[in-house]
Design a protein around this motif. Structure first.
Motif, PDB file in Angstrom:
ATOM      1  N   ALA A 165       0.834  -1.206   0.000  1.00  0.00           N
ATOM      2  CA  ALA A 165       0.000   0.000   0.000  1.00  0.00           C
ATOM      3  C   ALA A 165       0.869   1.257   0.000  1.00  0.00           C
ATOM      4  O   ALA A 165       0.597   2.228  -0.726  1.00  0.00           O
ATOM      5  CB  ALA A 165      -0.934  -0.011   1.208  1.00  0.00           C
ATOM      6  N   ASP A 166       1.928   1.241   0.804  1.00  0.00           N
ATOM      7  CA  ASP A 166       2.844   2.378   0.847  1.00  0.00           C
ATOM      8  C   ASP A 166       3.556   2.555  -0.489  1.00  0.00           C
ATOM      9  O   ASP A 166       3.775   3.694  -0.949  1.00  0.00           O
ATOM     10  CB  ASP A 166       3.884   2.180   1.950  1.00  0.00           C
ATOM     11  CG  ASP A 166       3.280   2.211   3.351  1.00  0.00           C
ATOM     12  OD1 ASP A 166       2.151   2.719   3.502  1.00  0.00           O
ATOM     13  OD2 ASP A 166       3.937   1.710   4.282  1.00  0.00           O
ATOM     14  N   LEU A 167       3.915   1.442  -1.135  1.00  0.00           N
ATOM     15  CA  LEU A 167       4.600   1.498  -2.421  1.00  0.00           C
ATOM     16  C   LEU A 167       3.716   2.137  -3.478  1.00  0.00           C
ATOM     17  O   LEU A 167       4.194   2.941  -4.302  1.00  0.00           O
ATOM     18  CB  LEU A 167       5.009   0.086  -2.838  1.00  0.00           C
ATOM     19  CG  LEU A 167       5.713  -0.070  -4.186  1.00  0.00           C
ATOM     20  CD1 LEU A 167       7.002   0.736  -4.225  1.00  0.00           C
ATOM     21  CD2 LEU A 167       5.990  -1.548  -4.458  1.00  0.00           C
ATOM     22  N   VAL A 168       2.435   1.818  -3.483  1.00  0.00           N
ATOM     23  CA  VAL A 168       1.503   2.428  -4.437  1.00  0.00           C
ATOM     24  C   VAL A 168       1.452   3.937  -4.226  1.00  0.00           C
ATOM     25  O   VAL A 168       1.541   4.717  -5.184  1.00  0.00           O
ATOM     26  CB  VAL A 168       0.096   1.810  -4.297  1.00  0.00           C
ATOM     27  CG1 VAL A 168      -0.940   2.625  -5.076  1.00  0.00           C
ATOM     28  CG2 VAL A 168       0.093   0.371  -4.796  1.00  0.00           C
ATOM     29  N   VAL A 169       1.315   4.351  -2.977  1.00  0.00           N
ATOM     30  CA  VAL A 169       1.241   5.787  -2.666  1.00  0.00           C
ATOM     31  C   VAL A 169       2.521   6.494  -3.094  1.00  0.00           C
ATOM     32  O   VAL A 169       2.490   7.568  -3.718  1.00  0.00           O
ATOM     33  CB  VAL A 169       0.981   6.000  -1.163  1.00  0.00           C
ATOM     34  CG1 VAL A 169       1.120   7.476  -0.795  1.00  0.00           C
ATOM     35  CG2 VAL A 169      -0.411   5.500  -0.793  1.00  0.00           C
ATOM     36  N   ASP A 170       3.665   5.911  -2.791  1.00  0.00           N
ATOM     37  CA  ASP A 170       4.948   6.533  -3.137  1.00  0.00           C
ATOM     38  C   ASP A 170       5.130   6.637  -4.649  1.00  0.00           C
ATOM     39  O   ASP A 170       5.640   7.652  -5.162  1.00  0.00           O
ATOM     40  CB  ASP A 170       6.098   5.733  -2.535  1.00  0.00           C
ATOM     41  CG  ASP A 170       6.151   5.814  -1.017  1.00  0.00           C
ATOM     42  OD1 ASP A 170       5.488   6.702  -0.447  1.00  0.00           O
ATOM     43  OD2 ASP A 170       6.846   4.984  -0.400  1.00  0.00           O
ATOM     44  N   THR A 171       4.711   5.605  -5.376  1.00  0.00           N
ATOM     45  CA  THR A 171       4.849   5.620  -6.835  1.00  0.00           C
ATOM     46  C   THR A 171       3.915   6.647  -7.451  1.00  0.00           C
ATOM     47  O   THR A 171       4.304   7.382  -8.366  1.00  0.00           O
ATOM     48  CB  THR A 171       4.564   4.222  -7.412  1.00  0.00           C
ATOM     49  OG1 THR A 171       5.414   3.259  -6.773  1.00  0.00           O
ATOM     50  CG2 THR A 171       4.825   4.191  -8.911  1.00  0.00           C
ATOM     51  N   GLU A 172       2.683   6.697  -6.964  1.00  0.00           N
ATOM     52  CA  GLU A 172       1.738   7.715  -7.455  1.00  0.00           C
ATOM     53  C   GLU A 172       2.289   9.116  -7.227  1.00  0.00           C
ATOM     54  O   GLU A 172       2.160   9.996  -8.094  1.00  0.00           O
ATOM     55  CB  GLU A 172       0.397   7.562  -6.743  1.00  0.00           C
ATOM     56  CG  GLU A 172      -0.404   6.345  -7.159  1.00  0.00           C
ATOM     57  CD  GLU A 172      -1.684   6.177  -6.359  1.00  0.00           C
ATOM     58  OE1 GLU A 172      -2.634   5.583  -6.882  1.00  0.00           O
ATOM     59  OE2 GLU A 172      -1.715   6.648  -5.186  1.00  0.00           O
ATOM     60  N   GLN A 173       2.920   9.329  -6.074  1.00  0.00           N
ATOM     61  CA  GLN A 173       3.469  10.645  -5.764  1.00  0.00           C
ATOM     62  C   GLN A 173       4.629  10.991  -6.687  1.00  0.00           C
ATOM     63  O   GLN A 173       4.761  12.129  -7.146  1.00  0.00           O
ATOM     64  CB  GLN A 173       3.929  10.697  -4.306  1.00  0.00           C
ATOM     65  CG  GLN A 173       4.321  12.098  -3.836  1.00  0.00           C
ATOM     66  CD  GLN A 173       3.154  13.072  -3.910  1.00  0.00           C
ATOM     67  OE1 GLN A 173       2.097  12.819  -3.353  1.00  0.00           O
ATOM     68  NE2 GLN A 173       3.351  14.176  -4.629  1.00  0.00           N
TER      69      GLN A 173
END
Length: 341
Positions: A190-198
Motif C-alpha cells: 500500500a505504501d509502495l503504491v502511494v509513493d509511486t503515485e506521488q
C-alpha cells in the motif's frame, strides 16, 4: 493464449516433477530456507494464512513464500519492489535483453545486490516443466493470460494467484497490492503504491503545459491503424499525467468495448485531439508514418502536435506500466509529450 490439448498430461508431469524434486531436495543445506538455517521468522509470516480471490476462485497461501515464481507481466516488478527476489521469472522478448530481462528489472536486481533469477523459456504457452523445476511455493500470475486449465495445472505445482476479471487487464496498483498480500507485505505494498503515485504526480507537475490537454494514442502497423481506448493501461497512464482522452477517441469507436479498435486510413481526419501520441520501434518507422498522407490528415499531426515514443524498451515501459517501469522512462516520455504540447 492458445488452447492446449495435453493439459491433463502436463499436470501429471508437473506433479511427478514436484515429487521428484522435493525428495531430491530433502537434507540439502544449499536448498534450506532462512528459517531452516535457524534465522528468526520474518514479521511477514504473521500475515499468514492469506486467501486471495481471483477469476478462477480463490487461493490460500498457508505460509510466507520462500520460493516465488512469477508469470505474465508486472508481478516480477512488484515482488522486486517489495524486496523479494523470485527464483524464476518470465522471459520478456519485447524490450528485454538477450536473456529476456527488462532493463528496469535488471536495475532493481542490481540495487538489491541480487543475481538474475532463472529466466523461464521464451514461450507463449505456460512452461509447466520449467516452473515445476524451480520448486515454487507460490506462483504469481496476477497479470497474465492463463486459462482455467493452465490455472489447474499450475495449482498442482503450487498455490497460484491468477488475475481478477479478464486476462491481461489488471491495473498496476492491483498487481502491487495482490503481490503484497501474497507475500505477507500488505502494508508495504500500500505504501509502495502511494509513493509511486506521488513520484509520477511530482514529475507531471513539472509539465503544466500538459494538464487538461486531450490526447489520442495510436499505432500504425500498416495496413492496420490502432487507436487505444480509455480503458487501456497505456492510456490510463496518460491520464495519470494530467492529460485527457480526446472525445473523438470514444466517438470513433462505434461502441467497441475493447481496449483498442482499428480505424481506416480514410477516417483519420476525424481523429481530433490536442496531441497525438504514436509508438514506433525505430526512428525510421516513426518518420515513415509521419510522412504518410493519411498521417498528415490527422489534425494534431498536421499542426505539429505529434509526440512519438521510439524504442521497444520505452514502449514496453508503458505497455502496460508497472511499479518499476513507469518511473524508469518517465523523463523521456514527458519530454516527448511536452514538445508536442
Amino acid at each position: 493464449m492458445p488452447h492446449r490439448s495435453a493439459v491433463r498430461g502436463a499436470a501429471l508431469l508437473a506433479a511427478a516433477l514436484i515429487g521428484t524434486l522435493v525428495v531430491a531436495g530433502c537434507g540439502s543445506d544449499a536448498d534450506s530456507s532462512p528459517d531452516d538455517a535457524g534465522a528468526a521468522p520474518s514479521s511477514a509470516s504473521e500475515a499468514f494464512p492469506v486467501t486471495i480471490e481471483h477469476t478462477f476462485g480463490e487461493t490460500t497461501i498457508d505460509e510466507e513464500p520462500q520460493q516465488v515464481v512469477t508469470w505474465g507481466f508486472g508481478s516480477t516488478d512488484a515482488a522486486l519492489a517489495l524486496g523479494v527476489v523470485p527464483v524464476a521469472i518470465p522471459f520478456q522478448a519485447y524490450g528485454g535483453d538477450a536473456h529476456g530481462v527488462l532493463p528496469w528489472i535488471a536495475d532493481e536486481l542490481e540495487e538489491l545486490g541480487a543475481e538474475t533469477p532463472t529466466v523461464l523459456p521464451d514461450s507463449d504457452e505456460v512452461p509447466f516443466e520449467a516452473i515445476a523445476a524451480a520448486r515454487p511455493d507460490v506462483i504469481l500470475a496476477n497479470y497474465s493470460g492463463i486459462t482455467q486449465e493452465d490455472y489447474d495445472t499450475l495449482s498442482a505445482i503450487a498455490p497460484t494467484v491468477a488475475y481478477p476479471g479478464e486476462a491481461w487487464t489488471t491495473p498496476w496498483r492491483d498487481v502491487v497490492t495482490t503481490v503484497g498480500q501474497a507475500l505477507g507485505k500488505e502494508q508495504e505494498a500500500a505504501d509502495l503504491v502511494v509513493d509511486t503515485e506521488q513520484a509520477v504526480a511530482d514529475a507531471a507537475a513539472e509539465h503544466p503545459e500538459l494538464q487538461g490537454k486531450t490526447v489520442a494514442a495510436v499505432w500504425d502497423v500498416a495496413p492496420t491503424f490502432y487507436v487505444y481506448e480509455a480503458a487501456d493501461s497505456r492510456v490510463e497512464f496518460l491520464t495519470d499525467l494530467g492529460l485527457e482522452v480526446a472525445p473523438s477517441v470514444e466517438e470513433l469507436s462505434a461502441g467497441d468495448s475493447s481496449f483498442y479498435y482499428t480505424l481506416s486510413y480514410e477516417e483519420l481526419s476525424r481523429l481530433s485531439s490536442d496531441i497525438v501520441l504514436s509508438y514506433a520501434s525505430t526512428q525510421e518507422e516513426a518518420d515513415a508514418f509521419a510522412a504518410q498522407p493519411y498521417a498528415q490528415s490527422i489534425p494534431a499531426i498536421a499542426a505539429g502536435h505529434h509526440a512519438v515514443l521510439v524504442g521497444d524498451q520505452l514502449i514496453a515501459a508503458v505497455s502496460p506500466p508497472t511499479v518499476l517501469s513507469m518511473t524508469w522512462g518517465l523523463d523521456d516520455y514527458l519530454t516527448a509529450l511536452s514538445a508536442a504540447a
